[in-house]
Motif scaffolding. Structure first.
Motif, short mmCIF file in Angstrom:
data_model
loop_
_atom_site.label_atom_id
_atom_site.label_comp_id
_atom_site.label_asym_id
_atom_site.label_seq_id
_atom_site.Cartn_x
_atom_site.Cartn_y
_atom_site.Cartn_z
N THR A 1 33.43 36.18 41.93
CA THR A 1 33.89 37.12 42.95
C THR A 1 33.53 38.55 42.55
O THR A 1 33.12 39.34 43.39
CB THR A 1 35.41 36.98 43.15
OG1 THR A 1 35.69 35.66 43.56
CG2 THR A 1 35.91 37.94 44.19
N ASP B 1 32.50 34.12 49.97
CA ASP B 1 33.31 33.84 48.80
C ASP B 1 34.21 32.64 49.07
O ASP B 1 35.23 32.76 49.75
CB ASP B 1 34.15 35.06 48.44
CG ASP B 1 34.79 34.91 47.06
OD1 ASP B 1 34.60 33.85 46.44
OD2 ASP B 1 35.46 35.86 46.64
N GLU B 2 33.82 31.50 48.58
CA GLU B 2 34.57 30.26 48.79
C GLU B 2 35.06 30.12 50.22
O GLU B 2 36.26 29.98 50.46
CB GLU B 2 35.76 30.20 47.83
CG GLU B 2 35.29 30.25 46.40
CD GLU B 2 36.39 29.90 45.42
OE1 GLU B 2 37.20 29.03 45.74
OE2 GLU B 2 36.43 30.50 44.34
MG LIG Z 1 36.81 34.28 43.21
#
Ligand SMILES: [Mg+2]
Ligand SMILES: Nc1ncnc2c1ncn2[C@@H]1O[C@H](COP(=O)(O)OP(=O)(O)OP(=O)(O)O)[C@@H](O)[C@H]1O
Lengths: 363, 437
Positions: A47, A162-163
């Protein structure tokens, strides 16, 4: 690998507190149109890398370049990067239409143009009928689609995710994985995708960067990553893997003879080891273990193993063996005609081709 | 066509009549099943309900009742025995028989004289006179003086009474007595908006120099709006900072915000007096640093400035807390998303962050405003003459002039105003969005 680098991390370091480096010496180049996945365990700095690229964190050291231009000093809103957040971050006080129109509005587009683009973006993610709903009135998967549409509606060249599928159930996840890759390829977008799900990484990406501890352990296409892991971490992290510890006895003709703790010898391909006497950890995929030693080439070393458990899984058999002190040695065999079923306690001989067994760092 | 709709209606009707397995209608069965737990829940809240009734609903009801009801000219209640004796019976009869505007003749004066005798006997002249005094000043002494001499009065009563005091000929006295002759009256509300009944019964404004309440209501409104605005301007950045800092710092700062609650209101107000008075800390500092000449020390106390400064400080936490509680859960990724979508930080704030904090602003503003409108101690201490608010006047009528009915009418108007505000809030933001902390 390519002529022009679109995204470039050049010796980037990042520390939040001045004591620990969260990202250590990151070097990465991406060509235009590539789908790159950052894969790694929690806390490995994925991240953080994304946030530096998006402009919400500044690199402590090093340069990040976008399309050849240094972006360290460009504020986030001028970078033109689409972003999908893990929690979707759909604006709760706006309808779906307003959410999608927002990036167009701040770019000063006319209303008619806006409406047209919003409609097309919604159709693209098959959410055309939901324009007047609020985010709270949508299911998780639907919110995900809207978040995706919003990140794409202003036609950015680079999209960061992000995910994005972290909160979805398995079936929906697989469907969305497919849709995201399709959209990314159709629209020719360069994508940086973050996940800690390795299946997701392997199925979606052109290349995968495996992160651990702030360092890219290996950056390679999925098949190469799986079949030719460059170190123990990657071998362990990607897919199922059997390991045996030992010491290099001799290297000759591209084959290393590795002496295990109990003195027995196996054949392996030297990857991270160079000299006799080095400690090593060999890694072999469960489906590459041969239980029919007659099929192995002349002079190949074999090992004695004891069957601990035999699991019938339909298409494959999964046999747990005890090999050289490792009770967790897994062998997968195809449920082919004539394949015998093992009994616990049975003693067998196993072996493998030297190139399927990789002698890696002892870690 | 009509058939079809009837059919559809019937179909829907039959669908709605769901039944349980043994044929009871589902709704009935459900209600029966829930009745028990409902009853139990009620027993649990009953003490609270009783408490709220006793301490909130009853007093407010009584207050509202008092604002339209004043029996001081109708009967006298004995303080010890609680016995009530009707007073002014004859005069009230005369008022009933003669319409408003009738010139009081001998019969009226005779009734009055007889009633004055009763007043003297039950020692009610003072109270009855005070009641008339509310509407026409100077009437109390008229009553006490006349009641003292009432026994000796003889026909013709008109002359006799005018002998005692020729103010009895004043039509305003008679108008006031007629107004007071019924216990239920709206006149206190009229008084509360600077109006009065003229001799002929019509509503008219009181003369300019007696106008007071409307001006005070307006001042209270203006000051409360200003104070609410100031607390918002000061509180919003603080709340935002508290909401974005890591918890261990924000908790520390939150203690600073709440610190005023740890000391008594009186102490805080007094310390503002120490700071703001003309020989106070602020002025001394300004003079000491040479920014201000000694002879033009700024007057910050005993005027509106003092009220505004002290009340803003005291009410600030009531703005910060609801704002904080709304801001804390706002995920920073919203603003990040907005920025990544191309919004400048100002646009992201204005379009994304700010709208999500509106429930907190509404709650804080409502809270501060309501508290400010009813604030009493601080303006009383630091307000001076032009820093007084309506509540100071209510207190004055409760404790000094003892005109409780007028005090109740003023409070009733205040309550009505706040209810209107509440209704507006519900209309604009929605009461279910109210987040108080
Ligand atoms: Mg992360
Ligand atoms: N704002 C911050 N301040 C201080 N430390 C941080 C901050 N954000 C992240 N970190 C630390 O940096 C490290 C890397 O965090 P990062 O969020 O990049 O991990 P990640 O790879 O995305 O993990 P995950 O898969 O759990 O999301 C972690 O050890 C984390 O504790």
């Amino acid at each position: 690998m390519t002529d022009t680098a679109f995204v470039e991390f050049d010796r980037v370091q990042k520390s939040y507190d001045g004591e620990v480096l969260v990202v250590k010496d990151l070097n990465l180049t991406m060509p235009k149109g590539e789908f790159l996945t950052m894969l790694g365990p929690s806390g490995s700095g994925k991240t953080t890398c994304l946030m530096m690229l998006a402009g919400f964190e500044t690199a402590t050291h090093g340069e990040i370049r976008l399309d050849g231009q240094e972006i360290n000093n460009i504020p986030p809103h001028k970078r033109g990067i689409g972003m999908v957040f893990q929690n979707y971050a759909l604006f709760p006080h706006m309808t779906v239409n307003e959410n999608l129109a927002f990036p167009l509005e701040v770019r000063g587009m006319e209303k008619s143009v806006r409406e047209d683009k919003v409609r097309r973006a919604l159709d693209m993610v098959q959410m055309g009928a939901f324009g007047n709903r609020r985010p709270a009135q949508l299911s998780g998967g639907q919110q995900q689609r809207i978040a995706l549409a919003r990140a794409l509606v202003f036609e950015p060249e680079l999209v960061l995710m992000d995910e994005p599928l972290g909160a979805l159930d398995k079936q929906l996840r697989e469907q969305m994985q497919f849709e995201i890759t399709r959209l990314a390829h159709d629209l020719g977008i360069t994508t940086v995708y973050v996940t800690h799900d390795q299946t997701e990484a392997l199925t979606m990406s052109d290349r995968v960067a495996v992160f651990n501890d702030g360092v890219i352990q290996q950056l390679a296409p999925p098949d190469q990553l799986y079949e030719e892991p460059e170190n123990s971490f990657v071998a362990q992290f990607i897919g199922e893997n059997n390991t045996l510890e030992g010491r290099v006895k001799a290297i000759s003709g591209g084959i290393a003879e590795v002496e295990l703790h109990d003195g027995r010898i196996i054949d392996a391909k030297p990857v991270n080891v160079h000299n006799p006497g080095e400690r090593t950890r060999v890694s072999i995929r469960p489906e590459r273990v041969e239980m029919n030693t007659a099929r192995l080439p002349e002079g190949a070393h074999t090992l004695e193993a004891e069957v601990q458990e035999f699991i019938y899984m339909g298409d494959i058999f999964r046999t747990r063996l005890s090999v050289a002190g490792n009770d967790d040695f897994i062998v997968k065999t195809r449920n082919a005609p004539g394949q015998t079923r093992m009994e616990p306690g049975q003693k067998i001989q196993i072996g493998w081709l030297a190139e399927d067994c990789r002698a890696l760092d002892a870690a | 066509m009509a058939d079809m709709t009837a059919d559809v209606a019937q179909m829907r009707g039959s669908q709605e009549k769901l039944t349980t397995a043994d044929g009871k209608p589902l709704k009935v069965a459900l209600a029966a099943a829930q009745a028990r737990s409902k009853r139990r829940a009620f027993y649990l809240v009953a003490p609270l309900l009783f408490f709220v009734l006793l301490t909130f609903v009853v007093p407010i009801g009584q207050m509202l009742h008092q604002s339209v009801y004043n029996p001081d000219f109708v009967y006298k209640t004995d303080v010890t025995t609680k016995e009530t004796t009707p007073i002014m019976v004859n005069l009230r009869n005369w008022f009933d028989e003669n319409p408003r505007g009738t010139e009081p003749e001998e019969a009226a004066y005779e009734a009055l004289a007889k009633d004055l005798v009763v007043l003297r006997e039950v020692k009610a002249a003072g109270i009855a006179g005070t009641r008339i005094n509310y509407e026409r000043s100077g009437s109390r002494s008229l009553f006490t003086k006349s009641a003292r001499k009432a026994k000796k009065l003889e026909a013709p009563y008109k002359e006799a009474l005018l002998d005692v005091d020729d103010e009895w000929a004043d039509p305003t006295v008679w108008a006031a007595m007629r107004n007071a002759s019924s216990a239920y009256t709206m006149n206190f509300y009229l008084a509360a908006i600077d109006k009065a009944r003229a001799v002929d019964g019509s509503v008219e404004a009181v003369d300019e120099k007696r106008k007071l309440y409307v001006k005070l209501f307006m001042r209270t409104l203006m000051l409360s709006i200003l104070i609410t605005f100031l607390t918002f301007v000061l509180g919003y950045p603080i709340a935002h900072m508290l909401a974005t800092l890591p918890l261990r710092y924000s908790n520390l700062l939150m203690i600073l915000v709440l610190l005023p609650f740890w000391t008594s209101l009186l102490v805080r107000t007094t310390s503002w007096m120490v700071l703001l008075q003309s020989q106070g800390v602020v002025n001394d500092a300004l003079v000491g640093t040479g920014l201000l000449a000694d002879e033009n020390r700024i007057q910050m106390m005993y005027n509106q400035i003092g009220t505004i400064i002290a009340m803003t400080h005291i009410l600030l936490p009531f703005m910060v807390l609801p704002l904080y509680s709304v801001m804390r859960p706002i995920n920073p990724s919203y603003v990040r998303a907005a920025r990544s979508l191309g919004a400048t930080s100002w646009t992201a704030f204005r379009r994304i962050y700010f709208p999500q904090t509106i429930p907190g602003i509404g709650a804080g503003a409502l809270l501060v405003f309501i508290l400010a409108v009813g604030y009493y101690i601080t303006p009383a201490l630091v307000g001076g003459a032009d820093g007084q608010l309506i509540s100071n006047l209510i207190a004055f009528h409760m404790t000094k002039s003892l005109n409780w009915s007028l005090a109740a009418a003023l409070a009733g108007l205040l309550l009505a105003g706040i209810l209107v505000l509440y209704w507006l809030y519900d209309l604009l933001i929605g009461i279910d969005n109210l987040k108080l902390g």
